[in-house]
Design a protein around this motif. Structure first.
Motif, PDB file in Angstrom:
ATOM      1  N   ARG A 656      -3.067  52.085   9.012  1.00  0.00           N
ATOM      2  CA  ARG A 656      -2.043  51.039   8.952  1.00  0.00           C
ATOM      3  C   ARG A 656      -1.501  50.827   7.552  1.00  0.00           C
ATOM      4  O   ARG A 656      -0.395  50.312   7.388  1.00  0.00           O
ATOM      5  CB  ARG A 656      -2.609  49.724   9.488  1.00  0.00           C
ATOM      6  N   ASN A 657      -2.299  51.202   6.556  1.00  0.00           N
ATOM      7  CA  ASN A 657      -1.795  51.033   5.194  1.00  0.00           C
ATOM      8  C   ASN A 657      -2.390  52.081   4.265  1.00  0.00           C
ATOM      9  O   ASN A 657      -3.503  52.577   4.480  1.00  0.00           O
ATOM     10  CB  ASN A 657      -2.061  49.624   4.653  1.00  0.00           C
ATOM     11  N   LEU A 658      -1.625  52.411   3.256  1.00  0.00           N
ATOM     12  CA  LEU A 658      -2.036  53.372   2.238  1.00  0.00           C
ATOM     13  C   LEU A 658      -1.343  53.012   0.933  1.00  0.00           C
ATOM     14  O   LEU A 658      -0.111  52.943   0.885  1.00  0.00           O
ATOM     15  CB  LEU A 658      -1.662  54.797   2.655  1.00  0.00           C
ATOM     16  N   THR A 659      -2.126  52.773  -0.093  1.00  0.00           N
ATOM     17  CA  THR A 659      -1.589  52.532  -1.432  1.00  0.00           C
ATOM     18  C   THR A 659      -2.065  53.656  -2.337  1.00  0.00           C
ATOM     19  O   THR A 659      -3.263  53.954  -2.396  1.00  0.00           O
ATOM     20  CB  THR A 659      -2.054  51.185  -1.996  1.00  0.00           C
ATOM     21  N   VAL A 660      -1.122  54.292  -3.010  1.00  0.00           N
ATOM     22  CA  VAL A 660      -1.432  55.416  -3.894  1.00  0.00           C
ATOM     23  C   VAL A 660      -1.006  55.020  -5.301  1.00  0.00           C
ATOM     24  O   VAL A 660       0.161  54.689  -5.535  1.00  0.00           O
ATOM     25  CB  VAL A 660      -0.705  56.697  -3.455  1.00  0.00           C
ATOM     26  N   LYS A 661      -1.955  55.045  -6.221  1.00  0.00           N
ATOM     27  CA  LYS A 661      -1.696  54.559  -7.580  1.00  0.00           C
ATOM     28  C   LYS A 661      -1.813  55.685  -8.600  1.00  0.00           C
ATOM     29  O   LYS A 661      -2.675  56.542  -8.505  1.00  0.00           O
ATOM     30  CB  LYS A 661      -2.685  53.446  -7.938  1.00  0.00           C
ATOM     31  N   ASP A 662      -0.922  55.625  -9.575  1.00  0.00           N
ATOM     32  CA  ASP A 662      -0.992  56.467 -10.774  1.00  0.00           C
ATOM     33  C   ASP A 662      -0.814  57.951 -10.481  1.00  0.00           C
ATOM     34  O   ASP A 662      -1.513  58.805 -11.033  1.00  0.00           O
ATOM     35  CB  ASP A 662      -2.315  56.251 -11.521  1.00  0.00           C
ATOM     36  N   ILE A 663       0.145  58.286  -9.615  1.00  0.00           N
ATOM     37  CA  ILE A 663       0.465  59.697  -9.389  1.00  0.00           C
ATOM     38  C   ILE A 663       1.162  60.224 -10.641  1.00  0.00           C
ATOM     39  O   ILE A 663       2.185  59.686 -11.067  1.00  0.00           O
ATOM     40  CB  ILE A 663       1.405  59.864  -8.185  1.00  0.00           C
ATOM     41  N   PRO A 664       0.615  61.287 -11.272  1.00  0.00           N
ATOM     42  CA  PRO A 664       1.269  61.823 -12.471  1.00  0.00           C
ATOM     43  C   PRO A 664       2.475  62.677 -12.089  1.00  0.00           C
ATOM     44  O   PRO A 664       2.336  63.691 -11.407  1.00  0.00           O
ATOM     45  CB  PRO A 664       0.162  62.668 -13.119  1.00  0.00           C
ATOM     46  N   VAL A 665       3.647  62.267 -12.502  1.00  0.00           N
ATOM     47  CA  VAL A 665       4.857  63.006 -12.150  1.00  0.00           C
ATOM     48  C   VAL A 665       5.886  62.827 -13.257  1.00  0.00           C
ATOM     49  O   VAL A 665       6.077  61.719 -13.770  1.00  0.00           O
ATOM     50  CB  VAL A 665       5.411  62.547 -10.779  1.00  0.00           C
ATOM     51  N   ALA A 666       6.506  63.925 -13.664  1.00  0.00           N
ATOM     52  CA  ALA A 666       7.588  63.912 -14.654  1.00  0.00           C
ATOM     53  C   ALA A 666       7.199  63.197 -15.946  1.00  0.00           C
ATOM     54  O   ALA A 666       8.015  62.517 -16.568  1.00  0.00           O
ATOM     55  CB  ALA A 666       8.846  63.266 -14.063  1.00  0.00           C
ATOM     56  N   GLY A 667       5.952  63.339 -16.344  1.00  0.00           N
ATOM     57  CA  GLY A 667       5.494  62.728 -17.585  1.00  0.00           C
ATOM     58  C   GLY A 667       5.190  61.256 -17.483  1.00  0.00           C
ATOM     59  O   GLY A 667       4.812  60.629 -18.482  1.00  0.00           O
ATOM     60  N   GLY A 668       5.348  60.666 -16.304  1.00  0.00           N
ATOM     61  CA  GLY A 668       5.042  59.254 -16.109  1.00  0.00           C
ATOM     62  C   GLY A 668       4.083  59.075 -14.946  1.00  0.00           C
ATOM     63  O   GLY A 668       3.360  59.994 -14.555  1.00  0.00           O
ATOM     64  N   ARG A 669       4.085  57.866 -14.390  1.00  0.00           N
ATOM     65  CA  ARG A 669       3.200  57.556 -13.266  1.00  0.00           C
ATOM     66  C   ARG A 669       3.994  56.846 -12.180  1.00  0.00           C
ATOM     67  O   ARG A 669       4.901  56.061 -12.456  1.00  0.00           O
ATOM     68  CB  ARG A 669       2.056  56.651 -13.728  1.00  0.00           C
TER      69      ARG A 669
END
Length: 700
Positions: A656-669
């Motif tokens: 029912r829910n999913l939180t994804v934190k701090d994905i490294p992408v394009a030099g940021g998060r």
């Protein structure tokens, strides 16, 4: 698993659940650089094996085994009451040194005296010998073995000229030293008293001794490494306990499988038998890890480039520009008795090298790394044209040249993995379907990067080559009767008409149009292909199907992961959700929610996923499956070069829910939260944070 394994960098320990290396030609041991530096380590209490209470290696880098004594009487008198002594064996590896401490506690109400014994040996066997290889030549010999009150050591001189040594030191002087590898401690414990004995095992090659630290400092340093890893990699929160467990396990397994051979961290294939640089496996695992830590892709590309083929060498299946399959460094490889130093018999490592470089740049925006690798990429492209496609028909194909090499050189590399409808094995040269997808994706995704780097003509040529491949692909590989793609073309350019999982890799490539892709996706989740625990490697209706086989009906999580990632990217959310749910159902039944390298293809009516007897676990691309689950559910596709991040999210049933934190992408998060309310089919999306500088584009 019927074993316990821990690893750090290039050293790993494999024992039984008691924590013992039993000797007697068993496969357990302490291994470094394809050599067994400890072949026996057995603990006894009063000469008997203690009783096992619990055995855990869930932290990967630390194992704890809890034991106790059995009941002992002598002449009718109690010598040692049952379960009086608690024995805890705690071991970890740091700096390529094994530390083991045995904690002994008296839980009886009376003073106790008993003996603790240890038997040890080092046979310095090559990994190939342990796995059954019969050498044609004589091997090296043990030249020295010494035993003293403060420790033991043994020296081996190999036929490759390398000196290998194992030292064991202990912090408490034993009462007795006997034979070539036995020590005995006389222990006396008052009620509730505890004592400990620490062994330190130091393997070395050519006198290159690793640094030895006090146990407490070594453990603190090791814990700090994992704390930093967990802090700096992508984290998730979800109401699905099995997804959370599988993801956390995958992240920990990927960390323990990272090794640095001087080019930066990269994932070795798996434990216990493939803790080495592996072209295909390492490249795919690094691709899976882009949402976790893109730096791993850079380290992987660098080590592959450092060992790129330079010559025509049939013994090693090597040609100029080719990316290696597997690199071994034991006595047999170094002395030339096996062709694995390194070996190049892989048809897909070379296009996967280019593909990973391209996807890394699209994910990070780091075109400088690609530019530095351009000489290697150019040689890889030349290999595809000159050696991968020797007859010039446009299809990349393999055939074995080495007498001790691998016959089938795709990811399904067992001898029976490419089978015609009539049951005959396909004859080389063989052009696997998924390899054409890798080649297409590599060229298509590399072209815009080359354009940005100013290589306009080269970019145009790659775009045209990819378009030409796509234009003729369906005509050659599509099976009208089966409404599916053939696994391969054989040496006579005939379709190998088995229905297999291989075409599932095509979705992420963009090689197939949506109409036929949808037909393939639906077939992959039909009962003959989908067991309920994942997509089988072969349809249960195909001639060669065997649910117990390695590649002809089993289920490989990584194979599934590439399929459901591509399904997600093409908008086949229902099919992707079905596959993910099947893998989650399987993960619930495996120890630590850890998906192994593979498991048998029996369907859910059995009631549980049936283990494959010699599957590696942990294994890198199986561990990376959990990371791709998260990417697929987000529908995440970054293009740092264009400054966009596409999202096309879904949540499988039961989540029912999913939180994804701090994905490294394009030099940021990037941090994203998904939540689905009752009665809603699509989740609501909240962008919690975005420091990438890229624009979020919803594609759905």
């Amino acid at each position: 698993m019927d074993y316990r394994v821990i690893k750090n960098n290039d050293l790993f320990l494999m024992t039984d659940h008691h924590g013992d290396i039993l000797g007697n030609d068993a496969q357990g041991g302490l291994y470094m650089k394809d050599t067994r530096f400890l072949s026996k380590l057995e603990l006894t209490l009063n000469g008997k094996r203690p009783l096992l209470l619990s055995s855990a290696a869930d932290e990967n880098y630390v194992a704890r085994i809890r034991l106790t004594n059995e009941h002992e009487e002598e002449a009718g008198n109690v010598k040692l009451w049952r379960e009086s002594v608690e024995i805890i064996r705690e071991r970890f590896i740091y700096g390529e040194v094994l530390y083991e401490t045995i904690f002994l506690t008296n839980f009886s109400t009376k003073p106790l005296t008993f003996d603790i014994g240890f038997s040890m040996e080092a046979d310095f066997s090559d990994m190939f010998l342990i796995r059954g290889f019969q050498p044609a030549e004589e091997l090296g010999t043990i030249t020295e073995r010494k035993f003293g009150k403060d420790g033991w050591h043994s020296v081996y001189k190999g036929v490759d000229g390398v000196r290998r040594e194992t030292k064991i030191i202990w912090d408490a002087e034993p009462e007795e030293i006997s034979g070539q590898g036995d020590v005995r401690y006389a222990i006396r414990l008052e009620p509730k008293e505890a004592k400990s004995i620490t062994f330190t095992v130091i393997p070395s090659i050519d006198d290159n001794q690793p640094a030895i630290y006090p146990r407490s400092k070594a453990l603190a340093e090791l814990e700090g490494i994992y704390a930093s890893w967990n802090e700096n990699t992508t984290k998730i929160e979800t109401d699905s306990t099995v997804l959370a467990g599988l993801y956390d396990r995958g992240v920990q397994d990927l960390r323990v499988l990272l090794t640095d051979f001087g080019q930066g961290l990269f994932p070795v294939a798996g434990l216990p038998w493939y803790a080495v640089p592996f072209g295909r496996d390492s490249l795919i695992a690094a691709l899976q890890m882009l949402p976790l830590d893109p730096e791993i892709a850079r380290g992987t590309l660098k080590i592959m480039a450092a060992h790129q083929g330079t010559e025509l060498n049939p013994w090693k299946d090597e040609q100029p520009g080719k990316i290696m399959h597997e690199m071994r460094s034991g006595e047999l490889a170094r002395s030339g008795q096996v062709p694995f130093a390194p070996y190049y018999g892989s048809i897909d490592s070379t296009p996967l090298f280019i593909l990973l470089a391209a996807e890394y740049a699209h994910w990070t925006g780091d075109t400088d790394t690609v530019e530095r690798l351009l000489p290697n990429i150019d040689r890889a492209l030349e290999w595809i044209e000159k050696y991968g496609d020797r007859d010039g028909d446009g299809w990349v194909e393999y055939h074995q040249e080495s007498s001790k090499g691998i016959a089938n050189q795709g990811w399904k590399d067992s001898a029976d993995s490419v089978i015609h409808k009539n049951g005959e094995f396909a004859q080389a040269p063989i052009a696997l379907v998924e390899v054409q997808g890798y080649v297409y994706q590599a060229k298509n995704r590399l072209a815009p990067i080359l354009e940005k780097l100013g290589h306009t003509e080269k970019a145009k040529r790659l775009t045209e080559e990819a378009a030409n491949l796509k234009a003729k692909f369906d005509e050659v590989y599509w099976m009208p009767e089966d409404q599916f793609y053939a696994i391969a073309l054989d040496g006579d350019k005939k379709q190998v008409q088995s229905v297999t999982s291989n075409p599932g890799h095509l979705f992420m490539s963009g090689l197939v149009d949506s109409d036929r892709a949808r037909i393939v996706a639906q077939r992959l989740v039909a009962p003959d292909m989908f067991s309920g625990y994942g997509i089988r490697t072969m349809s249960s209706e195909s001639t060669g199907y065997n649910p117990m086989s390695y590649h002809d009906g089993s289920i490989w999580p990584h194979d599934n992961s590439l399929a459901f990632l591509g399904m997600s990217q093409m908008g086949f959310k229902d099919e992707a959700a079905t596959v993910i749910n099947g893998l989650l159902k399987a993960a619930e039944r495996f120890e630590y929610n850890r998906l192994p390298e593979l498991y048998c293809g029996y369907d859910v009516s059995v009631g549980y996923p049936v283990s494959y007897p010699v599957a590696c676990s942990p294994q890198a691309w199986a561990a990376g499956t959990s990371v791709l689950m998260v990417q697929a559910m987000l529908g995440l596709l970054p293009d740092a070069l264009e400054g966009t991040i596409k999202l096309n999210p879904f949540l499988p049933d039961g989540i029912r829910n999913l939180t994804v934190k701090d994905i490294p992408v394009a030099g940021g998060r990037l941090s994203v939260a998904l939540e689905r309310k009752d009665g809603e089919s699509d989740p609501r999306v909240e962008i919690i944070a975005n420091t990438s500088g890229c624009k979020i584009v919803f594609n759905g």
